[in-house]
Design a protein around this motif. Structure first.
Motif: not given
Length: 390
Positions: A209-214, A329-338, A360-373
């Motif tokens: 398993x990959x050792x991920x940020x979130x 547009x939805x993917x860009x807008x929603x994940x940048x917003x997250x 809160x810190x978990x939310x921030x870590x989880x949000x980052x990958x939404x801008x990637x995948x």
């Protein structure tokens, strides 16, 4: 607080109410401990997916005749958002599972749909989507995993032998089937085909398993194909149609990630607003400070905007109209917003937001990958600009 929703039917409202009940009873009480446990060792929420499957929430947008619920994407995505507001890893898994069935639903023959979809949509099976490779992420056409047709002389092959490696695959090692894209010719992006590989196929193995940020409960691994046999009846579409299938599926998958990102941002907003009303400094709640109140207002505007963009794209899809640009547009807008909203939530909580005492810190870590995948946000900008400027 719960998002304000205007559901299209009474049945759709019942589905949202059911989802919220499951989130409150099953998901929210378990998420923090499960994510912490998975961070230090593999832990996969199998029973949670079974619960959602029994409730019919893993097959909402797929045909009723094969075990789905036949719901419009407008409804399905709002269910995904509700799940994400409770447990982001699980919401991503729901979106991935729906993505794995999409090629069969959309491009499969009636015989393939009858053979494969009842299992995929039963709630008892979980799928994985094998597209990315270490050197073929955004550049799908450069993939090297190959499906070699059995030598049969003239006519259609009787089967394929798959060799290669796929990277960043959610559910790897836990899935019952792997919707896989592989090269069947050297004709660049026109040489790809789609195969549904059984999870117990000989020659199929998995990396660590990959050792991920979130998203620790979203197990991600390499999938290795070492001369894996696949029957020709499990090839979806024609040889060489794989790129078209993958891109069509990704349009739908991007909406799932947009909805999940919106639910994550909603949770961060709710946490920040609740904390701001309770936390007192200088004799009053910090929410009474205009600077912080305006920050909360901007967070609300970002979440509401994200929800509006994915619902607009979903309604276009449900109407049978083109929606590729709107999905990007939805993917860009929603994940940048997250990313922005979860970061602001940490700021609202101050030092407390930087600790694991609050999510809160978990939310921030989880949000980052939404801008990637599901296509990086740079790729989304490329897609959008091409639609606007062509």
């Amino acid at each position: 607080m719960a998002a304000t929703r205007l559901m299209p039917t009474e049945e759709a409202q019942d589905l949202i109410d059911l989802t919220r009940e499951i989130c409150d009873k099953e998901l929210r009480p378990a998420v923090d401990e499960a994510e912490r446990a998975a961070a230090s060792g593999e832990s996969f929420p199998t029973e949670v997916f079974r619960t959602l499957g029994r409730a019919g929430l893993l097959s909402l947008p797929h045909p009723e005749q094969f075990g789905g619920y036949g719901q419009p994407y407008e409804v399905y995505l709002q269910v995904v958002e509700e799940i994400a507001s409770a447990w982001m890893s699980v919401a991503v898994g729901v979106s991935v599972h729906s993505l794995t069935a999409y090629p069969v639903t959309t491009f499969g023959t009636p015989a393939q749909q009858e053979a494969l979809l009842p299992g995929m949509l039963s709630g008892e099976q979980l799928g994985a989507y094998c597209l990315s490779e270490q050197q073929a992420g955004s550049d799908v056409g450069s993939m090297t995993t190959r499906a070699v047709a059995d030598a049969t002389g003239a006519g259609e092959p009787t089967g394929y032998t798959v060799r290669g490696r796929k990277a960043w695959i959610s559910h790897a090692g836990h899935a019952d089937y792997y919707t896989t894209f592989a090269r069947t010719s050297d004709d660049g992006s026109r040489g790809l085909s789609c195969l549904v590989v059984p999870g117990d196929a000989p020659g199929l193995s998995f990396g660590a398993p990959e050792r991920k940020m979130g998203l620790h409960c979203d197990t991600v691994r390499e999938v290795m194909f070492d001369d894996v046999p696949v029957e020709a009846s499990r090839r979806i579409g024609a040889e060489g149609q794989g790129m078209a299938i993958a891109l069509s599926a990704l349009d739908a998958g991007r909406l799932g990630i947009a909805a999940a990102a919106t639910g994550l941002a909603q949770s961060a907003l709710d946490l920040a607003a609740s904390y701001a009303k309770e936390r007192r400094q200088f004799g009053r709640a910090i929410a009474d400070n205009q600077g912080l109140a305006f920050l909360i207002a901007d967070m609300e505007a970002a979440v509401t905007s994200a929800r509006a963009t994915y619902l607009h794209a979903a309604r276009l899809k449900d109407a049978g109209r083109a929606f590729s640009k709107e999905a990007a547009v939805a993917k860009l807008t929603a994940t940048d917003a997250a990313m922005r909203v979860t970061t602001d939530a940490v700021q609202v909580l101050g030092g407390a937001g930087y600790t694991q005492d609050f999510p809160a810190e978990r939310f921030m870590r989880e949000a980052k990958v939404t801008q990637i995948f599901e296509g990086t946000n740079q790729i989304q900008r490329l897609v959008i600009s091409r639609h606007v400027l062509r």
